[in-house]
Design a protein around this motif. Structure first.
Motif, short mmCIF file in Angstrom:
data_model
loop_
_atom_site.label_atom_id
_atom_site.label_comp_id
_atom_site.label_asym_id
_atom_site.label_seq_id
_atom_site.Cartn_x
_atom_site.Cartn_y
_atom_site.Cartn_z
N PHE A 14 -29.98 28.44 29.52
CA PHE A 14 -31.32 29.36 29.49
C PHE A 14 -31.83 28.72 30.04
CE2 PHE A 14 -36.05 29.17 26.88
CZ PHE A 14 -35.52 30.50 26.81
N ASN A 15 -31.80 27.50 30.44
CA ASN A 15 -33.65 26.31 31.41
C ASN A 15 -33.04 27.00 32.70
OD1 ASN A 15 -35.42 24.78 30.67
ND2 ASN A 15 -34.43 23.80 31.80
N GLU A 16 -31.98 26.99 33.02
CA GLU A 16 -31.93 27.98 34.30
C GLU A 16 -32.55 29.20 33.88
OE1 GLU A 16 -27.87 25.71 35.77
OE2 GLU A 16 -27.88 27.27 34.82
N VAL A 17 -32.43 30.28 33.92
CA VAL A 17 -32.48 31.71 32.86
C VAL A 17 -34.40 31.17 33.12
CG1 VAL A 17 -33.10 33.03 31.86
CG2 VAL A 17 -31.07 32.88 31.88
N TYR A 18 -34.99 30.88 32.62
CA TYR A 18 -36.10 30.69 32.41
C TYR A 18 -36.92 29.93 33.69
CZ TYR A 18 -40.73 29.41 30.11
OH TYR A 18 -41.93 28.92 29.75
N GLU A 19 -36.27 28.87 34.23
CA GLU A 19 -36.91 28.40 35.70
C GLU A 19 -37.45 29.51 36.59
OE1 GLU A 19 -38.55 25.28 36.01
OE2 GLU A 19 -37.61 24.60 33.85
N SER A 20 -36.05 30.73 36.48
CA SER A 20 -36.01 31.00 38.19
C SER A 20 -36.74 32.38 37.21
CB SER A 20 -34.38 31.35 38.38
OG SER A 20 -34.20 32.26 37.30
N VAL A 21 -36.67 32.76 36.31
CA VAL A 21 -36.99 33.99 35.97
C VAL A 21 -38.78 34.37 34.98
CG1 VAL A 21 -36.74 35.70 34.18
CG2 VAL A 21 -35.32 34.68 35.59
N PHE A 22 -38.85 32.98 34.40
CA PHE A 22 -40.43 33.13 34.48
C PHE A 22 -41.63 33.50 34.83
CE2 PHE A 22 -44.33 31.03 32.92
CZ PHE A 22 -44.64 31.12 31.82
N PRO A 23 -41.67 32.99 36.12
CA PRO A 23 -42.31 33.49 37.43
C PRO A 23 -42.77 34.90 37.68
CG PRO A 23 -41.41 31.45 38.73
CD PRO A 23 -40.46 31.94 37.07
N VAL A 24 -41.73 36.24 37.98
CA VAL A 24 -41.79 36.68 37.35
C VAL A 24 -42.39 37.95 36.92
CG1 VAL A 24 -39.58 37.63 37.81
CG2 VAL A 24 -41.02 39.34 39.55
N VAL A 25 -42.01 37.58 35.66
CA VAL A 25 -41.75 37.45 34.17
C VAL A 25 -43.32 37.36 33.83
CG1 VAL A 25 -41.74 37.57 32.23
CG2 VAL A 25 -39.83 37.96 33.47
N PHE A 26 -43.61 36.07 34.02
CA PHE A 26 -45.30 36.48 33.33
C PHE A 26 -46.25 37.16 34.70
CE2 PHE A 26 -49.23 33.69 34.58
CZ PHE A 26 -49.03 33.73 33.05
N LYS A 27 -45.58 36.73 35.85
CA LYS A 27 -46.34 37.59 36.72
C LYS A 27 -46.95 39.52 36.72
CE LYS A 27 -45.20 37.60 41.22
NZ LYS A 27 -45.17 37.36 42.45
N ILE A 28 -46.10 39.86 35.72
CA ILE A 28 -45.94 40.92 36.00
C ILE A 28 -46.66 41.34 34.45
CG2 ILE A 28 -44.21 43.63 34.83
CD1 ILE A 28 -42.06 42.39 36.61
N SER A 29 -46.35 40.57 33.71
CA SER A 29 -47.46 40.56 32.17
C SER A 29 -48.81 40.80 32.50
CB SER A 29 -46.34 39.52 30.79
OG SER A 29 -47.39 39.76 29.76
N TYR A 30 -48.94 39.63 33.11
CA TYR A 30 -50.34 39.35 33.50
C TYR A 30 -51.11 40.67 34.36
CZ TYR A 30 -54.62 37.31 35.45
OH TYR A 30 -55.15 37.27 36.27
N ARG A 31 -50.24 40.76 35.27
CA ARG A 31 -50.94 41.76 36.10
C ARG A 31 -51.49 43.17 35.06
NH1 ARG A 31 -53.21 40.16 39.50
NH2 ARG A 31 -52.18 38.63 41.01
N ILE A 32 -50.10 43.48 33.96
CA ILE A 32 -50.26 44.17 33.02
C ILE A 32 -51.95 44.63 32.18
CG2 ILE A 32 -49.50 45.72 31.04
CD1 ILE A 32 -47.01 45.73 33.20
#
Ligand SMILES: [Zn+2]
Lengths: 188, 177
Positions: free
Chosen positions: B13-31
Motif C-alpha cells: 500500500f505504501n509503495e502505491v501511496y508514494e508513487s500515485v499520491f502526487p498525480v491523484v492529488f494534483k487532479i483533485s486539486y485542479r478540479i
C-alpha cells in the motif's frame, strides 16, 4: 487543405498518427492561419503546464496520517489491531467513537498552544509528584487531524497516548459529543 | 500493515501511496481548486483502494483505477457545491484586484490563481478532460476510458476546453489591467 482545429489540438498532444502527422507538420510551415492557431493552442497548453504544482508534500503526510487513523478504527472494529502505528494506541473496551481522550505528558508551556475554537478541549491538568504534567484533552473524531497537527506542532516528543474512552454512550449517529462533559465544563 | 504485501500483489500500500499520491492529488486539486478538499477526497480514494487491494496486477493499474475514482468523487463534490461557489468566486475576484501588490512574486502567484480560477470556470465536461490530459498525463484513449466517452469526443472536448480557457484568460487580463 487546412486540417480542422480539433486535429491541430490533437497534433499538439502527439495524438495524430502518421501519415497525417507529417502532412500537418508540412502544412503548418506554409499556412499562416494554421501556424497561428497552433501557436495559440500551444500557449494555453504551456500556461497550464507552467503552473506550479500544488505543494503536495504536506498534503501527502496529512492524508497518510488520516488513512492510518481510519485503519486504527477499522482494525479495532474488526478485532485485528496491529501495532503498525508509531504512536502507542490504547484501545479499551467497549469503544466509543464519539470522542477521543488524549493524555500526554507535557510541560506547562504547551497548554497555551491549544487553538481556541478547534473543538479540542482541555479536560484536566495534573502535575504528578514525579514532575511530569499530565494534560487530558478531548477532541471530537472529526478533529483528529487537527489534534495530530497540534501534537506535532507542539515540539513535544515525549509520550503521547491516544485513548478511546473506556465507557461512554455508543453514538453511531448525530453530532460528535464531548465525553464526560461535566468534568471539563468551566475549565477551558 | 501499510508495508505488508497483499496476496496476489507484489507491491505494498505504501509503495502505491508514494508513487500515485502526487498525480491523484494534483487532479483533485485542479478540479476542485481547494487543497483541503483535495486532501479529503484523496483520503476517501485511498481508503477505497485499501479496501480493494489484491485485485490489481500492477501499480499502473492501481494508478489508473485511482485516477478514475478521484475524477468521479472530485467531480461529484464540485457539482454539489457549484452554485454556492460561483457567488463566492465572483466576490473574491473583485476583492483581489483591489488589494494587488507590486511585488513580482505576488503577481506571479496572482496569475497562477487566475489561471486556476479560469480552469474552475470551465464546464465540468471540458475541465475534466483538460485536467486529465495536462495534469494526469493521460492519453486520449485513457481519458476516454476514465470519462466513458469516445476518443474522438475527447479530442473535441480538449480543443473546446483550450479555446474556452484562452478566452477566459484573455477576459481576465482585460479585467485586471
Ligand atoms: Zn492551414
Amino acid at each position: 487543405m487546412c486540417p480542422d482545429e480539433e486535429t491541430l489540438s490533437a497534433y499538439l498532444d502527439g495524438e495524430v498518427e502518421e501519415p497525417f502527422k507529417s502532412k500537418i507538420a508540412e502544412h503548418v510551415k506554409e499556412c499562416v492561419k494554421c501556424s497561428a492557431k497552433l501557436e495559440s493552442l500551444h500557449r494555453i497548453k504551456s500556461i497550464l503546464l507552467e503552473e506550479n504544482d500544488p505543494e503536495y508534500i504536506e498534503s501527502m503526510e496529512n492524508v497518510k496520517r488520516r488513512i492510518q487513523i481510519s485503519m486504527v478504527a477499522d482494525n479495532y472494529f474488526f478485532g485485528r489491531l496491529n501495532s503498525f502505528w508509531k504512536r502507542k494506541v490504547v484501545l479499551p473496551l467497549p469503544i466509543a467513537i464519539a470522542a477521543i481522550v488524549l493524555f500526554f505528558f507535557v510541560g506547562v508551556f504547551l497548554i497555551s498552544n491549544i487553538p481556541g475554537n478547534s473543538g479540542i478541549h482541555m479536560m484536566r491538568i495534573r502535575t504528578e509528584p514525579s514532575g511530569v504534567t499530565e494534560v487530558q484533552v478531548t477532541a471530537p473524531i472529526e478533529d483528529l487531524e487537527q489534534l495530530l497537527k497540534f501534537i506535532d506542532n507542539s515540539n513535544f516528543k515525549k509520550e503521547v497516548i491516544i485513548k478511546l474512552p473506556a465507557q461512554s454512550q455508543f453514538l453511531m449517529f448525530g453530532e460528535p459529543a464531548i465525553v464526560k462533559e461535566a468534568e471539563f465544563s468551566g475549565v477551558r | 500493515m501499510l508495508h505488508r504485501k497483499k496476496k496476489n500483489e507484489n507491491f505494498t500500500f505504501n509503495e502505491v501511496y508514494e508513487s500515485v499520491f502526487p498525480v491523484v492529488f494534483k487532479i483533485s486539486y485542479r478540479i476542485t481548486g481547494d487543497r483541503g478538499i483535495a486532501e479529503d477526497l484523496c483520503h476517501e480514494a485511498f481508503i477505497k483502494y485499501f479496501e480493494r487491494r489484491g485485485s490489481f496486477p500492477s501499480i499502473d493499474e492501481v494508478k489508473f483505477w485511482l485516477i478514475r475514482v478521484i475524477r468521479n468523487i472530485s467531480l461529484n463534490y464540485e457539482k454539489r457545491r457549484a452554485r454556492e461557489r460561483l457567488a463566492i468566486d465572483r466576490y473574491k475576484k473583485v476583492a483581489k484586484v483591489e488589494d494587488r501588490g507590486e511585488d513580482e512574486k505576488l503577481l506571479l502567484k496572482e496569475m497562477e490563481e487566475a489561471i486556476q480560477k479560469a480552469l474552475e470556470e470551465l464546464p465540468y465536461n471540458l475541465r475534466e478532460v483538460l485536467v486529465l490530459k495536462e495534469y494526469g498525463g493521460l492519453s486520449y484513449k485513457e481519458i476516454g476510458k476514465v470519462v466513458g466517452i469516445s476518443e474522438s469526443n475527447v479530442k473535441v472536448r480538449i480543443f473546446r476546453a483550450r479555446e474556452k480557457l484562452s478566452r477566459l484568460i484573455k477576459e481576465g487580463e482585460l479585467y485586471v489591467s
